[in-house]
Design a protein around this motif. Structure first.
Motif, mmCIF file in Angstrom:
data_model
loop_
_atom_site.group_PDB
_atom_site.id
_atom_site.type_symbol
_atom_site.label_atom_id
_atom_site.label_comp_id
_atom_site.label_asym_id
_atom_site.label_seq_id
_atom_site.Cartn_x
_atom_site.Cartn_y
_atom_site.Cartn_z
ATOM 1 N N LEU A 164 0.768 -2.013 -20.856
ATOM 2 C CA LEU A 164 0.402 -2.740 -19.637
ATOM 3 C C LEU A 164 -1.106 -2.733 -19.427
ATOM 4 O O LEU A 164 -1.719 -3.772 -19.139
ATOM 5 C CB LEU A 164 1.113 -2.084 -18.441
ATOM 6 N N SER B 268 3.639 -5.458 -12.004
ATOM 7 C CA SER B 268 4.065 -4.059 -12.157
ATOM 8 C C SER B 268 4.193 -3.466 -10.776
ATOM 9 O O SER B 268 3.727 -4.037 -9.800
ATOM 10 C CB SER B 268 3.045 -3.272 -12.973
ATOM 11 N N GLU C 174 4.778 1.793 -12.169
ATOM 12 C CA GLU C 174 3.966 2.169 -13.325
ATOM 13 C C GLU C 174 4.307 3.545 -13.876
ATOM 14 O O GLU C 174 3.454 4.283 -14.359
ATOM 15 C CB GLU C 174 2.465 2.009 -13.007
ATOM 16 N N CYS D 164 7.831 -4.313 -14.709
ATOM 17 C CA CYS D 164 6.986 -4.752 -15.829
ATOM 18 C C CYS D 164 7.787 -4.979 -17.104
ATOM 19 O O CYS D 164 7.257 -4.914 -18.207
ATOM 20 C CB CYS D 164 5.876 -3.738 -16.066
ATOM 21 N N CYS E 261 4.961 -0.284 -18.969
ATOM 22 C CA CYS E 261 4.079 0.679 -18.315
ATOM 23 C C CYS E 261 4.149 2.061 -18.959
ATOM 24 O O CYS E 261 3.218 2.848 -18.805
ATOM 25 C CB CYS E 261 4.379 0.767 -16.828
#
Lengths: 588, 288
Positions: A523, A535, A538, A545, A575
């Motif tokens: 990412l 996103s 994360e 994502c 992520c």
């Protein structure tokens, strides 16, 4: 004339046209409206067509919170008119941008007012006191509004208190193209009547009259009959006059096109970790022992449509970003309610919300994202919540309850004081099944009991602490639940992320090849290269994502994908997850 | 009748369209109807001879009988009437399903016929039932014969046909044969390997009105003709009020006029196919 008419407020219905759970078919300047009042009192005025196939929403179903189209069962939320559910694709969350066109609504003088492009306010009639009025029956007339308004200036009637008289003096107090205010006086009796002419179409109008002063019982009927007879006579005269002139062509209101991204099969909109919405903490209260409830209201405008299972990113005053599920039931669209548990090992997120954020504070939040969509095509749905895991499942259970779909909400907590949002859970009735103070072993036994008896078209949704989710998923698999029927959401990813590898990522649609070095995520590398990828958490828990893998072997480190999805090797959470092969090709 | 827009689409003018179910025609009284905006009168001359005459010019219109219907072509026929091979099979009933007038463009009626997503909501308890609402992915293709075919369509139906005793997952195949002609093939509840066929011939009355003429080729086992016709009329009567509430009445070909979803893959292709064929009658052309 038409341009002027578009900017004016016009009555389109009487207040009594919107009884409980009704949808009223209104029309203004050739444009049809579906008008409905939600159970919370909000009056919705929408373009009268479902965005999917153009079917009139005025034949739809008002369930008090949402309007459901008769053709394919699409559901649209109170207030925002955003689509919350598409039954043909029960596993997907509808694109956020599927939103019907709405028009302004104001209730005044016992009438519902709207305008195509409103400027200014609803006409002010001096002497008409709100609440002390009698709204007459709307009289439809086949004639242009200005012709009707001109005739109304010569309307003669008796004051309410002197209906039997014949000699009332009637004076015009105010008038314009659409409004005529008249006062009738006879002896000591006087009545102010305001007539608003609704331009339905170029050659069709409705006379909506309002009288000052409340009249009750038999006297009220006599007054209504008096005006009904007189206005009906006026209608005959106006229509005879209008019939001598060529009828103007009907108006053809422009139906706006849908956005280009909706014209093809909808794809997920691209947006990064942005917090575009400002909300105010309207209320903060102890929702349970150790759990704070927050009611977030928009600073201006409306909040975007949410679906059950959706979460928002909350950007905190201390710079941290945290995800919280929206607990609202369907149609509760004037605010978002979230529940925040104070974590013992808080890294500053829950502590900040519990200790620093107060009522009146302004927070930045993201648009709602739904990576935990609720199917509504199950014959039975089980919800299993552990602790604060109740929040997304609470929204889901309320949605199924509203549609009378079979469900059970199993809520595991240490004790009664820890059961959050009792005011919401109590509305679920017998489908709420609390399980209090169970040891891990007892919890396992209870899960076994709950998950026994798998059958086709049953689905289970899990949300709670990691160990409980692991146990429940394990037991579900043992009991014969296929992975496609087991849906889960983790609070966080407790896996230790190994980011020591280095590999290549090719983005098939962007025609780009990037190198992901040790210590950086896919990412981050994509963002550095200018690719706008949505996103949220994360950390591999929320699912925002997600990317499709075309080639190469992913090294899954998330907790969002289920085992079948992992094994298929076709999806990756960009992520946290990486590659086992030297190269990954993604469909981006 | 009001003045209707006339058709300038050659592909429609030079094609055959159903204008009446033969059983509705009487020697005692001429039959009035409208095709592509042209008012026409059907006269029965003797028992077997039917004549179709334009009301505006008095000219005789090409006509012929097939499948229990009277067909007319306003222009010069460029191809034969749609061939229905199942109509040649001896173990089927061939039933006309009643001529149902619908105040909507015939293209909207065709699109509705291609649609599975509405079954649980419009045909509740018969062709679908909540909460079984999912439209699973299916295949759509344009064949070498320039027909649109949707295959691998599956839907759970409580009472899929006149003989169905219990709900089951029904397999469908859809075929759009001509702009106003569409067929569906669905699994027969008795002979699971064979298919019942319904061909819908839609008469484009004018741009905003149509008459749907269903032609049913059903395997005889376990059904009678009245039952088949009854079932078809029950289903169509459920569609009619929904179709008549579509705004606008004509089918918009602009991709941004409405919001398609994956379940509408066949409808998306149908609209594109109409665009490519320059069919405009009953449609709102796409903006450039």
């Amino acid at each position: 004339m038409l341009d002027l008419a578009k900017t004016r407020w016009h009555p389109i219905a009487a207040g009594y046209d919107l009884p409980l759970r009704h949808v009223f078919h209104g029309q203004l300047l050739g444009r049809e409206f579906a008008v409905w009042r939600a159970d919370d009192g909000y009056v919705n005025i929408w373009e009268n067509r479902c965005l999917h196939r153009g079917v009139r929403l005025s034949i739809g179903i008002n369930d008090g919170r949402e309007l459901k189209c008769q053709y394919h069962g699409w559901r649209y939320s109170n207030r925002t008119a955003g689509c919350t559910y598409i039954p043909a694709h029960p596993a997907d969350a509808p694109a956020r941008t599927i939103t019907n066109r709405t028009f302004a609504a104001v209730e005044r003088y016992g009438l519902v007012w709207s305008a195509e492009e409103p400027q200014g306010e609803v006409p002010e009639i001096p002497g008409l006191a709100e609440g002390e009025l009698l709204a007459l029956r709307g009289i439809p007339v086949n004639a242009p509004a200005d012709v009707v308004a001109a005739r109304l200036k010569g309307y003669r009637f008796q004051p309410n208190a002197a209906l039997d008289g014949k000699d009332a003096k009637v004076a015009v107090e105010a008038s314009n193209d659409f409004t005529v205010a008249l006062r009738a006086v006879e002896g000591g009796a006087a009545t102010l009547a305001a007539f608003f002419v609704q331009p339905v179409d170029s050659n069709r109008s409705v006379i909506r009259g309002v009288l000052d002063g409340k009249v009750e019982g038999a006297a009220r009927l006599a007054v209504l009959r008096h005006h009904n007879e007189l206005l009906s006579a006026l209608r005959v005269a106006v229509e005879a006059e209008a019939a001598h002139k060529p009828a103007p062509a009907p108006l053809e209101p422009v139906i706006e096109r849908v956005s280009p991204e909706l014209a093809e099969m909808p794809e997920e909109t691209k947006h990064g970790r942005k917090a575009t919405i400002r909300v105010q903490v309207a209320r903060k209260w102890p929702a349970a022992d150790g759990i704070a409830g927050f009611e977030l209201r928009p600073i201006k405008g409306l909040l975007p449509t949410f679906q059950p299972g959706a979460h928002i990113d909350v950007h905190l005053p201390n710079g941290l970003i945290r995800q919280y599920s929206i607990t609202n039931g369907p149609g509760e669209s004037d605010s978002y309610v979230i529940g925040v548990k104070l974590e013992r090992d808080s890294k500053g997120g829950s502590t900040c919300l519990h200790e620093t954020v107060r009522e009146g504070d302004v927070l930045a939040i993201s648009e709602p994202r739904n990576n935990f969509p609720l199917r509504r095509d199950a014959v039975q749905t089980l919800f299993i919540a552990g602790g604060i895991g109740i929040t997304p499942l609470l929204a889901m259970a309320q949605a199924l309850k509203n549609q009378s779909l079979a469900h059970e909400l199993h809520y595991f907590a240490q004790n009664e004081a820890q059961l959050a949002f009792p005011e919401k859970t109590s509305t679920l009735g017998a489908s709420l099944k609390p399980h209090l103070g169970l040891s891990p072993d007892q919890t396992g036994a209870m899960l076994r009991e709950i998950l026994s008896g798998y059958g086709p078209d049953k689905h289970v949704y899990l949300c709670g602490p990691g160990p409980m989710l692991e146990a429940a998923r394990h037991i579900a698999a043992e009991m014969g639940w296929p992975e496609t029927a087991v849906h889960f959401e983790y609070f966080k990813n407790t896996n230790v992320i190994d980011d020591s590898t280095s590999f290549e990522v090719a983005l098939a649609r962007s025609c780009m090849t990037l190198t992901v070095p040790a210590g950086k995520t896919i990412l981050e590398v994509m963002r550095d290269a200018g690719i706008d990828m949505p996103s949220s958490c994360e950390q591999g828990a929320c699912g925002t994502c997600l990317a499709t893998v075309i080639e190469g072997e992913p090294d899954h480190q998330d907790v969002y994908l289920n085992d079948a999805e992992r094994k298929s090797g076709t999806k990756i959470m960009t992520c946290v997850s990486r590659a086992k092969s030297a190269r990954l090709v993604l469909d981006l | 009748m009001s003045i209707a827009a006339l058709c300038s689409d050659r592909v429609l003018l030079n094609d055959w369209h159903v204008v009446a179910d033969l059983t509705n025609l009487s020697a005692a009284e001429p039959f009035q109807t409208r095709l592509l905006g042209v008012d026409i009168t059907i006269h029965c001359r003797g028992r077997y001879n039917k004549e179709v005459v334009r009301n505006d010019t008095g000219a005789l219109v090409n006509s012929t009988k097939r499948y229990g219907f009277l067909w007319a072509c306003l222009g010069t026929p460029e191809r034969d009437i749609v061939f229905v091979p199942e109509a040649e099979e001896g173990d089927r009933y061939l039933v006309t399903g009643g001529s149902i007038a619908v105040k909507v463009s015939g293209l909207r009626a065709v699109e509705n016929f291609l649609d599975m997503g509405h079954f649980p909501f419009v045909h509740t308890g018969w062709l679908g039932d909540e909460p079984h609402t999912e439209v699973a992915p299916y295949k759509v293709e344009l064949t070498a014969a320039d027909e649109l075919v949707a295959t691998e369509c599956k839907f759970y139906q409580p009472v899929a046909s006149p003989t169905a005793k219990e709900g089951f997952i029904v397999d469908y195949v859809y075929k759009v044969i001509r702009p106003y002609t569409v067929a569906l093939y669905k699994s027969n509840p008795v002979h699971k390997a064979r298919l019942d066929v319904i061909t819908l011939f839609v008469q484009p009355v004018d741009e905003d009105n149509c008459v749907a003429h269903p032609f049913l080729c059903y395997l005889k086992d376990g059904v009678d003709q009245a039952g088949i016709r009854n079932f078809m009329q029950l289903i169509f009567a459920q569609d009619k009020p929904i179709l008549e509430n579509q705004v606008p009445r004509r089918l918009p070909l602009d991709p941004r006029a409405e919001t398609p979803i994956r379940a509408d893959a066949v409808a998306v292709l149908y609209r594109r196919w109409l665009r490519d064929k320059s069919v405009t009658y009953g449609a709102i052309p796409a903006r450039m």
